[in-house]
Design an enzyme around this catalytic site. Structure first.
Site, mmCIF file in Angstrom:
data_model
loop_
_atom_site.group_PDB
_atom_site.id
_atom_site.type_symbol
_atom_site.label_atom_id
_atom_site.label_comp_id
_atom_site.label_asym_id
_atom_site.label_seq_id
_atom_site.Cartn_x
_atom_site.Cartn_y
_atom_site.Cartn_z
ATOM 1 N N TYR A 1 2.641 -3.693 0.256
ATOM 2 C CA TYR A 1 1.906 -3.376 1.484
ATOM 3 C C TYR A 1 0.843 -2.311 1.195
ATOM 4 O O TYR A 1 -0.323 -2.460 1.568
ATOM 5 C CB TYR A 1 2.870 -2.885 2.561
ATOM 6 C CG TYR A 1 2.181 -2.327 3.787
ATOM 7 C CD1 TYR A 1 1.489 -3.163 4.660
ATOM 8 C CD2 TYR A 1 2.215 -0.973 4.067
ATOM 9 C CE1 TYR A 1 0.843 -2.660 5.781
ATOM 10 C CE2 TYR A 1 1.577 -0.450 5.190
ATOM 11 C CZ TYR A 1 0.899 -1.296 6.044
ATOM 12 O OH TYR A 1 0.259 -0.789 7.145
ATOM 13 N N SER B 1 -3.830 2.656 5.788
ATOM 14 C CA SER B 1 -2.495 3.213 5.993
ATOM 15 C C SER B 1 -2.277 4.437 5.119
ATOM 16 O O SER B 1 -2.827 4.538 4.012
ATOM 17 C CB SER B 1 -1.440 2.156 5.649
ATOM 18 O OG SER B 1 -0.152 2.723 5.577
#
Length: 333
Positions: free
Chosen positions: A152, A127
């Site tokens: 995350y 990501s």
């Protein structure tokens, strides 16, 4: 080929599986169909996949070690495309253990499966959030990513480190893809395009964080899928003589690529473009910055272009119009 796609009922996994099936591959799609967002949307995606002959579905949780080991032993996968994860930055503030189970334990079960059955290439989703507090733009794979600002993001960086370790120790070719703000038809309801569209059409105000002073490298789903499919065939190789003076270089069969549109868009511009696509004006609720958010994302895609001859280029206006048309059709508005 026989290809495992994890997160097959998810946004990107659905599209990747569909394209692979179109190309004649056999796809085993894995998903646990959790309720992080509307399960009926996942089921609608999955229904399109299960209607095809070359698709087999496995409702399995990544953290189930025995089930994952059995899945790999029962199939000899030519490729693994690992897209399943507990997504979302803000959700990680309230539900950290979901990220440990899915993103950390789940990554290890995938790596172990690849090791035990000698999978020729693992491609997995990282990501843009790994860039965290980095100030230099555009973000390059050569940049250090030592300051994540959400759990995350930390799990995604951990995935890259785990993959490198397995590439180094066991010679497993792994490629990590740092996705930048993916949007498009069938998208995730917790992402801006979907969330804003729902509220705009309902006449409800939309929350605009940091008073609109944010920018994102919005990347259309078709471009993401094209990048994934091309990278699948660009298998990294080991090279004991390779210069390893950058985070994205290794003597191991290991690679990292950004997949982004290389065109950051200010949030207010994004909203104006969406308003035009919908033909409806939005009511804005200006909000302060949220914990875990970054001010900008901006992808340097030179390495991707050099490796596979492709970089995303779908315009925001085109992509949002396609999304708006799909949304009205799917929800019969």
């Amino acid at each position: 080929m026989k290809i495992l796609v994890t997160g097959a009922a998810g946004f990107i996994g659905f599209y990747v599986s569909s394209r692979l099936l179109e190309q004649g591959h056999q796809v085993v799609g894995l998903d646990n169909l959790n309720d992080y967002y509307d399960v009926s949307l996942k089921e609608a995606r999955l229904a399109q996949l299960t209607a095809q002959d070359n698709f087999e579905f496995s409702r399995t949780d990544l953290s189930d070690r025995e089930a994952m080991a059995a899945l790999f032993q029962n199939h000899q996968f030519d490729r693994v495309v690992h897209l399943a994860a507990q997504a979302g930055v803000r959700y990680s503030l309230d539900n950290p253990m979901a990220y440990v189970d899915s993103n950390l334990t789940g990554m290890v079960t995938i790596l172990e499966g690849c090791r035990q059955t000698k999978v020729p290439h693992l491609v997995y989703a990282s990501s843009s959030s790994v860039y965290g507090m980095n100030k230099k733009v555009p973000f390059s794979e050569a940049d250090a990513v030592d300051h994540p600002i959400s759990l995350y993001a930390a799990t995604k960086k951990s995935n890259e480190l785990m993959a490198h370790t397995y590439s180094h120790l066991y010679g497993i070719p792994t490629t990590g893809l740092r996705f930048f703000t993916v949007y498009g038809p069938w998208g995730r309801p917790d992402m801006a395009a979907f969330k804003f569209t729902k509220k705009i059409l309902a006449g409800e105000p939309i929350d605009v964080y940091n008073y609109g002073k944010l920018s994102r490298d919005f990347t259309y789903i078709d471009d993401i899928v094209e990048g994934v499919l091309r990278v699948m065939e660009a298998i990294p190789s080991a090279d004991a003589e390779r210069d390893c003076d950058r985070p994205d270089r290794s003597t191991a069969p290991y690679a990292l690529y950004n997949i982004g549109n290389h065109q950051p868009v200010e949030l207010l511009t994004f909203i104006q473009t969406l308003e035009k696509a919908l033909g409806v004006e939005a009511n804005l609720n200006m909000m302060p910055m949220q914990p875990g958010d970054v001010y900008t994302t901006y992808a340097d895609t030179d390495n991707l272009r050099d490796a596979v001859g492709f970089s995303p280029d779908t315009s925001l206006a085109d992509g949002l119009q396609r999304f708006a048309d799909w949304y009205r059709s799917f929800y019969q508005i």
